[in-house]
Scaffold this motif. Structure first.
Motif, PDB file in Angstrom:
ATOM      1  N   GLU A 151       0.701  -1.299   0.154  1.00 40.82           N
ATOM      2  CA  GLU A 151       0.358  -0.080  -0.046  1.00 40.82           C
ATOM      3  C   GLU A 151       0.695   0.844   0.224  1.00 40.82           C
ATOM      4  O   GLU A 151       0.212   2.784   0.439  1.00 40.82           O
ATOM      5  N   ASP A 187       2.216   2.751  -2.743  1.00 42.11           N
ATOM      6  CA  ASP A 187       1.517   3.760  -3.505  1.00 42.11           C
ATOM      7  C   ASP A 187       0.635   4.926  -3.164  1.00 42.11           C
ATOM      8  O   ASP A 187       0.687   5.356  -3.857  1.00 42.11           O
ATOM      9  N   THR A 188       0.283   4.174  -1.853  1.00 40.72           N
ATOM     10  CA  THR A 188      -0.908   5.183  -1.595  1.00 40.72           C
ATOM     11  C   THR A 188      -0.342   6.846  -1.706  1.00 40.72           C
ATOM     12  O   THR A 188      -1.196   7.684  -1.194  1.00 40.72           O
ATOM     13  N   VAL A 223      -2.574  -4.073 -14.444  1.00 42.93           N
ATOM     14  CA  VAL A 223      -2.165  -5.574 -14.218  1.00 42.93           C
ATOM     15  C   VAL A 223      -0.373  -6.240 -13.675  1.00 42.93           C
ATOM     16  O   VAL A 223       0.090  -7.330 -13.794  1.00 42.93           O
ATOM     17  N   ARG A 262       0.076   5.083 -10.830  1.00 44.90           N
ATOM     18  CA  ARG A 262      -0.551   4.203  -9.801  1.00 44.90           C
ATOM     19  C   ARG A 262      -2.094   3.826 -10.509  1.00 44.90           C
ATOM     20  O   ARG A 262      -2.206   2.311 -10.632  1.00 44.90           O
ATOM     21  N   THR A 263      -2.849   4.882 -10.970  1.00 42.08           N
ATOM     22  CA  THR A 263      -3.718   3.772 -11.767  1.00 42.08           C
ATOM     23  C   THR A 263      -2.937   3.056 -13.566  1.00 42.08           C
ATOM     24  O   THR A 263      -4.083   1.730 -13.315  1.00 42.08           O
ATOM     25  N   ASP A 284       3.076  -5.398 -10.608  1.00 41.92           N
ATOM     26  CA  ASP A 284       3.273  -4.990  -9.283  1.00 41.92           C
ATOM     27  C   ASP A 284       3.947  -4.064  -9.463  1.00 41.92           C
ATOM     28  O   ASP A 284       4.200  -3.599  -8.754  1.00 41.92           O
ATOM     29  N   ASP A 285       4.360  -3.472 -10.039  1.00 44.68           N
ATOM     30  CA  ASP A 285       5.470  -2.111 -10.287  1.00 44.68           C
ATOM     31  C   ASP A 285       5.756  -1.827 -11.268  1.00 44.68           C
ATOM     32  O   ASP A 285       5.795  -2.368 -12.768  1.00 44.68           O
ATOM     33  N   ARG A 305      -0.451   1.066 -13.732  1.00 45.73           N
ATOM     34  CA  ARG A 305       0.091  -0.008 -13.124  1.00 45.73           C
ATOM     35  C   ARG A 305      -1.247  -0.786 -12.680  1.00 45.73           C
ATOM     36  O   ARG A 305      -1.403  -2.342 -13.034  1.00 45.73           O
ATOM     37  N   ARG A 306      -2.273  -0.449 -11.664  1.00 46.11           N
ATOM     38  CA  ARG A 306      -3.348  -1.249 -11.775  1.00 46.11           C
ATOM     39  C   ARG A 306      -4.069  -1.813 -12.514  1.00 46.11           C
ATOM     40  O   ARG A 306      -4.684  -3.516 -12.837  1.00 46.11           O
ATOM     41  N   SER A 307      -4.501  -1.077 -13.663  1.00 40.44           N
ATOM     42  CA  SER A 307      -5.234  -0.814 -14.595  1.00 40.44           C
ATOM     43  C   SER A 307      -4.821  -2.307 -15.987  1.00 40.44           C
ATOM     44  O   SER A 307      -4.716  -2.821 -16.398  1.00 40.44           O
ATOM     45  N   ALA A 341       5.321   0.900  -6.809  1.00 43.57           N
ATOM     46  CA  ALA A 341       5.106   0.669  -5.514  1.00 43.57           C
ATOM     47  C   ALA A 341       5.970   0.109  -4.518  1.00 43.57           C
ATOM     48  O   ALA A 341       5.229   0.681  -3.283  1.00 43.57           O
TER      49      ALA A 341
END
Length: 358
Positions: free
Chosen positions: A159, A161-162, A191, A184-185, A193-194, A187-189, A210
């Motif tokens: 977390e 990256d928050t 998939v 950050r968005t 890890d960093d 990386r998440r979209s 990350a």
């Protein structure tokens, strides 16, 4: 040796996995011998179709990940981010070398020991390597950035990256707060890890989503030196063009030791001048998920002849699986059981241990 026992990928799958990922083998468990040759031919054709289907699924995943990295690297904003963040790091370092307070180094060493030791000992029987030299070799910028975004980050593992804006003097904190939400968005979209931005002028990771302990370190002498990330980065550090790409074999990675990792890297150009490298890290388990319910019939094998996925036979009986690898040194079999995975340690299972094989 029949087709199902050969360690190879069918069709176009070998082009990507063999040349790029280095996971060069997809083995399928042999089926019982049929009563007639017609059945044998049909069984062989079915095995070929299964292997080709799995190869295409794996290839598609890797192709999509590389295409996404190339698309990101081609965005003008990526080159701006690399150069802007690299300049901000240089400003933090200053024009004259300055010693880093020993207390800062000690705090980082204590943090690393506390955070990394549990993950490391789950995967290794040897103690965590001495991290003192890598930590004490940090310059003023590296120490300040790691202190602000890693050690004193109020968010825990997974977390970190928050944190958008850290308590840090200088221009870096402002730039990071501007660019980090979008990365950050992304990386998440996608998939990963960093995602990491590496300045090719200094071989320094100037940005990481990350914020693992490789952030703000040198890939020549930092925690990530001599790693799969460093090797993958080096292959595109002086790229002939924007289409270049490098993907690593799966490997353990000290800054994120809990699982086996795979790295991909593409160059970042500003016009005709390379200014950096965009790298991505993903857990091997995420790539091998395509095997799914066929884990009792198919598994990935690396160029060293060792497993890169977990066969169902291991999941069902790890000790029996390890014992069946009688030609493997006892310490290796013990290491596989200690890690609770045969990946990178044991070869594929002998055919006589597989379900349905007489």
């Amino acid at each position: 040796m029949n087709l199902s026992q050969k360690l190879l990928l069918a069709g176009a799958g070998a082009a990507v996995l063999g040349a790029a990922l280095a996971l060069t083998a997809l083995a399928l468990a042999p089926v019982p011998a049929p009563a007639d040759m017609t059945s044998a031919a049909a069984g062989q054709a079915q095995e070929e179709r299964q292997r080709d289907q799995l190869a295409r699924a794996l290839q598609s995943d890797i192709d999509q990940r590389l295409a996404a990295l190339r698309a990101l690297a081609a965005q003008p904003g990526t080159a701006r981010d690399v150069q802007g963040l690299a300049q901000a790091v240089a400003e933090l370092a200053g024009t004259e070398p300055a010693p880093v307070d020993a207390v800062v180094h000690d705090e980082m060493l204590a943090w690393l020991t506390t955070r990394l030791t549990p993950e490391w000992t789950r995967g290794e029987r040897q103690p965590l390597p001495d991290l003192g030299p890598a930590v004490r070799s940090r310059d003023r910028a590296s120490a300040a950035l790691q202190q602000a975004y890693v050690v004193r980050n109020p968010h825990g593992a997974g977390e970190r990256d928050t944190l958008d804006r850290a308590e840090l003097a200088g221009r870096y904190a402002e730039l990071h707060a501007q660019v980090h939400p979008a990365w950050r968005t992304t990386r998440r979209s996608l998939v990963w890890d960093d995602l990491l931005l590496i300045d090719t002028a200094t071989d320094t990771i100037v940005y990481s989503v990350a914020k693992d302990p490789d952030f703000a370190t040198s890939l020549v002498e930092g925690l990530g030196a001599a790693s799969a990330l460093a090797e993958t980065y080096a292959r595109v550090r002086r790229a002939p063009g924007a289409s270049a790409a490098a993907v690593s074999d799966a490997a353990r990675y000290l800054p994120a030791p809990a699982e086996w990792q795979v790295f991909a890297a593409v160059p970042v150009f500003d016009g005709d001048r390379q200014v950096g490298v965009l790298a991505g890290r993903v857990r091997l388990q995420a790539l091998t998920a395509a095997l799914g319910s066929l884990a009792d019939q198919a598994w990935l094998v690396g160029p060293d002849g060792l497993l890169r996925s977990v066969p169902a036979a291991w999941s069902a009986a790890p000790a029996a699986f390890a014992d069946a690898a009688s030609d493997v040194a006892e310490d290796k079999r013990a290491l596989a059981q200690h890690r609770n995975t045969p990946v990178g340690v044991l070869p594929p299972p002998p055919t006589e241990t597989l379900p349905g094989v007489p």
